[in-house]
Design an enzyme around this catalytic site. Structure first.
Site, PDB file in Angstrom:
ATOM      1  N   ARG A   1      60.505  24.037  -9.309  1.00  0.00           N
ATOM      2  CA  ARG A   1      60.924  23.596 -10.650  1.00  0.00           C
ATOM      3  C   ARG A   1      62.274  24.240 -10.908  1.00  0.00           C
ATOM      4  O   ARG A   1      62.402  25.469 -10.890  1.00  0.00           O
ATOM      5  CB  ARG A   1      59.921  24.021 -11.721  1.00  0.00           C
ATOM      6  CG  ARG A   1      60.450  23.772 -13.132  1.00  0.00           C
ATOM      7  CD  ARG A   1      59.408  23.917 -14.203  1.00  0.00           C
ATOM      8  NE  ARG A   1      58.481  22.810 -14.194  1.00  0.00           N
ATOM      9  CZ  ARG A   1      57.695  22.475 -15.225  1.00  0.00           C
ATOM     10  NH1 ARG A   1      57.750  23.171 -16.344  1.00  0.00           N
ATOM     11  NH2 ARG A   1      56.873  21.455 -15.151  1.00  0.00           N
TER      12      ARG A   1
ATOM     13  N   HIS B   1      60.762  14.076 -13.366  1.00  0.00           N
ATOM     14  CA  HIS B   1      59.502  14.835 -13.332  1.00  0.00           C
ATOM     15  C   HIS B   1      58.469  13.925 -12.655  1.00  0.00           C
ATOM     16  O   HIS B   1      57.544  13.406 -13.285  1.00  0.00           O
ATOM     17  CB  HIS B   1      59.089  15.188 -14.763  1.00  0.00           C
ATOM     18  CG  HIS B   1      58.039  16.256 -14.853  1.00  0.00           C
ATOM     19  ND1 HIS B   1      57.519  16.891 -13.745  1.00  0.00           N
ATOM     20  CD2 HIS B   1      57.400  16.804 -15.928  1.00  0.00           C
ATOM     21  CE1 HIS B   1      56.618  17.789 -14.140  1.00  0.00           C
ATOM     22  NE2 HIS B   1      56.527  17.753 -15.451  1.00  0.00           N
TER      23      HIS B   1
ATOM     24  N   GLN C   1      54.476  14.441 -12.664  1.00  0.00           N
ATOM     25  CA  GLN C   1      53.897  14.157 -13.982  1.00  0.00           C
ATOM     26  C   GLN C   1      53.686  12.651 -14.148  1.00  0.00           C
ATOM     27  O   GLN C   1      52.610  12.187 -14.525  1.00  0.00           O
ATOM     28  CB  GLN C   1      54.859  14.678 -15.076  1.00  0.00           C
ATOM     29  CG  GLN C   1      54.448  14.313 -16.480  1.00  0.00           C
ATOM     30  CD  GLN C   1      53.252  15.110 -16.959  1.00  0.00           C
ATOM     31  OE1 GLN C   1      53.274  16.321 -16.918  1.00  0.00           O
ATOM     32  NE2 GLN C   1      52.214  14.435 -17.422  1.00  0.00           N
TER      33      GLN C   1
ATOM     34  N   ASP D   1      57.680  12.539 -25.687  1.00  0.00           N
ATOM     35  CA  ASP D   1      57.969  13.870 -25.109  1.00  0.00           C
ATOM     36  C   ASP D   1      58.895  14.578 -26.088  1.00  0.00           C
ATOM     37  O   ASP D   1      59.473  13.951 -26.993  1.00  0.00           O
ATOM     38  CB  ASP D   1      58.636  13.684 -23.728  1.00  0.00           C
ATOM     39  CG  ASP D   1      58.834  14.997 -22.977  1.00  0.00           C
ATOM     40  OD1 ASP D   1      58.224  16.020 -23.363  1.00  0.00           O
ATOM     41  OD2 ASP D   1      59.621  15.011 -21.997  1.00  0.00           O
TER      42      ASP D   1
ATOM     43  N   CYS E   1      53.154  14.534 -22.134  1.00  0.00           N
ATOM     44  CA  CYS E   1      52.989  15.457 -20.997  1.00  0.00           C
ATOM     45  C   CYS E   1      52.789  16.903 -21.436  1.00  0.00           C
ATOM     46  O   CYS E   1      52.288  17.713 -20.667  1.00  0.00           O
ATOM     47  CB  CYS E   1      54.181  15.340 -20.061  1.00  0.00           C
ATOM     48  SG  CYS E   1      55.739  15.868 -20.782  1.00  0.00           S
TER      49      CYS E   1
ATOM     50  N   ARG F   1      46.551  15.837 -13.537  1.00  0.00           N
ATOM     51  CA  ARG F   1      47.636  16.349 -12.683  1.00  0.00           C
ATOM     52  C   ARG F   1      47.052  16.958 -11.408  1.00  0.00           C
ATOM     53  O   ARG F   1      47.622  16.833 -10.329  1.00  0.00           O
ATOM     54  CB  ARG F   1      48.452  17.432 -13.424  1.00  0.00           C
ATOM     55  CG  ARG F   1      49.133  17.003 -14.709  1.00  0.00           C
ATOM     56  CD  ARG F   1      50.475  16.383 -14.524  1.00  0.00           C
ATOM     57  NE  ARG F   1      51.418  17.050 -13.659  1.00  0.00           N
ATOM     58  CZ  ARG F   1      52.266  18.011 -14.022  1.00  0.00           C
ATOM     59  NH1 ARG F   1      52.299  18.448 -15.260  1.00  0.00           N
ATOM     60  NH2 ARG F   1      53.134  18.512 -13.154  1.00  0.00           N
TER      61      ARG F   1
END
Ligand code: CP
Ligand code: NVA
Length: 309
Positions: free
Chosen positions: A108, A135, A138, A227, A267, A293
């Protein structure tokens, strides 16, 4: 060996194979407890090295459980505790060490360039666990969640995104092309997806719908995603940006323009882009979204390790 960096670079066939495998594995372990491995332990003896340059709760935990359930193990590094950059060790040297100690690397990062450089020097698969551009783990998991809830292929559904044109949306746009679903975006004019992304969609002979009237974006939606307006390390005038998004909030009123059983997904972590009442409503499936996930990342790991059946 395969990398998992951007959805747009992976074939629709492979993406679908990952989801099919995740569905089977999820069903097969209904009676197993959290740390009990899957019966076939396909990644027995394998080590996934995770490195976070930004905070994370879900990605960190879900990769931990994913590799454990496949029979392997993981270690989590924080970049500021290594020699990388500050201590004068080159990224190439770090990559060589990671490749000889571990079997896979999940990163990340705040830097798209770093992701590319690691890819260049690693001889083990790299997985993008969130970058400024995307991402992907996700969003692939979100496609899985949508299909699980709606019990039909995502290509038959109207998907809406209300919010910032950020990394998660970029991956959702790529997914809309790969899985051929209808995507409507509701965002302020100033925060439209970047031109190079829209050009890529065009180059694939696909189309997405962008609305600056939030109601139009929500109309007839089967699923509404949102988001945070301010992403981690977003270097913008926060007050100014939040002001621009005032009308782009997921409220009960906005949900009423969508289909009756419209699902809300996010998310996490969340900010002020969704009203608490929507977030906690029965149509909000954010907790299922979060736990899925684990299941999808297991199949992503198998894809990367060349073990996807
Ligand atoms: N959704 C997500 O990636 O959460 P974390 O930032 O907690 O990993
Ligand atoms: N867009 C958000 C996603 C967090 C999981 C961010 O980059 O902070």
């Amino acid at each position: 060996m395969k990398h998992f960096i951007n959805i747009k670079d992976i074939s629709s066939k492979d993406l679908r194979k990952i989801l099919t495998d995740a569905k089977k594995r999820k069903q097969k372990r209904l009676k197993l407890s959290t740390l009990q491995p899957d019966k076939d332990i396909p990644l027995k003896g394998k080590l996934l090295i995770q490195m976070f340059e930004k905070s994370s709760l879900r990605t960190r935990l879900s990769f931990y459980l994913a590799i454990k359930q496949l029979g392997g193990g993981t270690i989590t590094l924080r970049s500021n505790e290594l020699h990388l950059g500050e201590g004068g060790e080159s990224l190439e040297d770090t990559a060589k060490i990671l490749s000889s100690y571990g079997d896979g690397f999940m990163l990340r990062t705040d830097s798209n360039e770093k992701l590319d450089n690691f890819k260049k020097y690693l001889t083990i698969p790299i997985i993008n666990g969130l970058s400024p551009c995307s991402h992907p783990t996700q969003v692939l998991s979100d496609v899985f969640t949508v299909e699980e809830i709606k019990k039909k292929p995502i290509s038959k559904l109207n998907i809406t995104w209300i919010g910032d044109s950020n990394n998660v949306l970029n991956s959702l746009i790529a997914a809309s092309v790969k899985f051929s679903f209808k995507l409507s975006i509701g965002c302020p004019k100033k925060y439209r997806p970047k031109k190079f992304i829209l050009d890529w969609v065009k180059s694939q002979n696909k189309k997405i719908n962008i609305f600056h009237d939030v109601k139009k974006a929500a109309m007839n939606a089967d699923v509404i995603f949102s988001d945070k307006v301010i992403s981690i390390n977003d270097k913008v005038n926060k007050i100014n940006k939040i002001n621009h998004f005032k009308k782009f909030k997921v409220s009960e009123k906005l949900m009423s323009y969508a289909k009756k059983n419209c699902v809300f997904l996010h998310c996490l972590p969340r900010g002020s882009e969704v009203d608490d009442i929507v977030f906690r409503s029965k149509n909000s499936k954010v907790w299922l979204q979060a736990i899925n996930r684990v299941h999808v990342q297991k199949s992503i790991l198998l894809y990367c390790f060349g073990k996807l059946r």
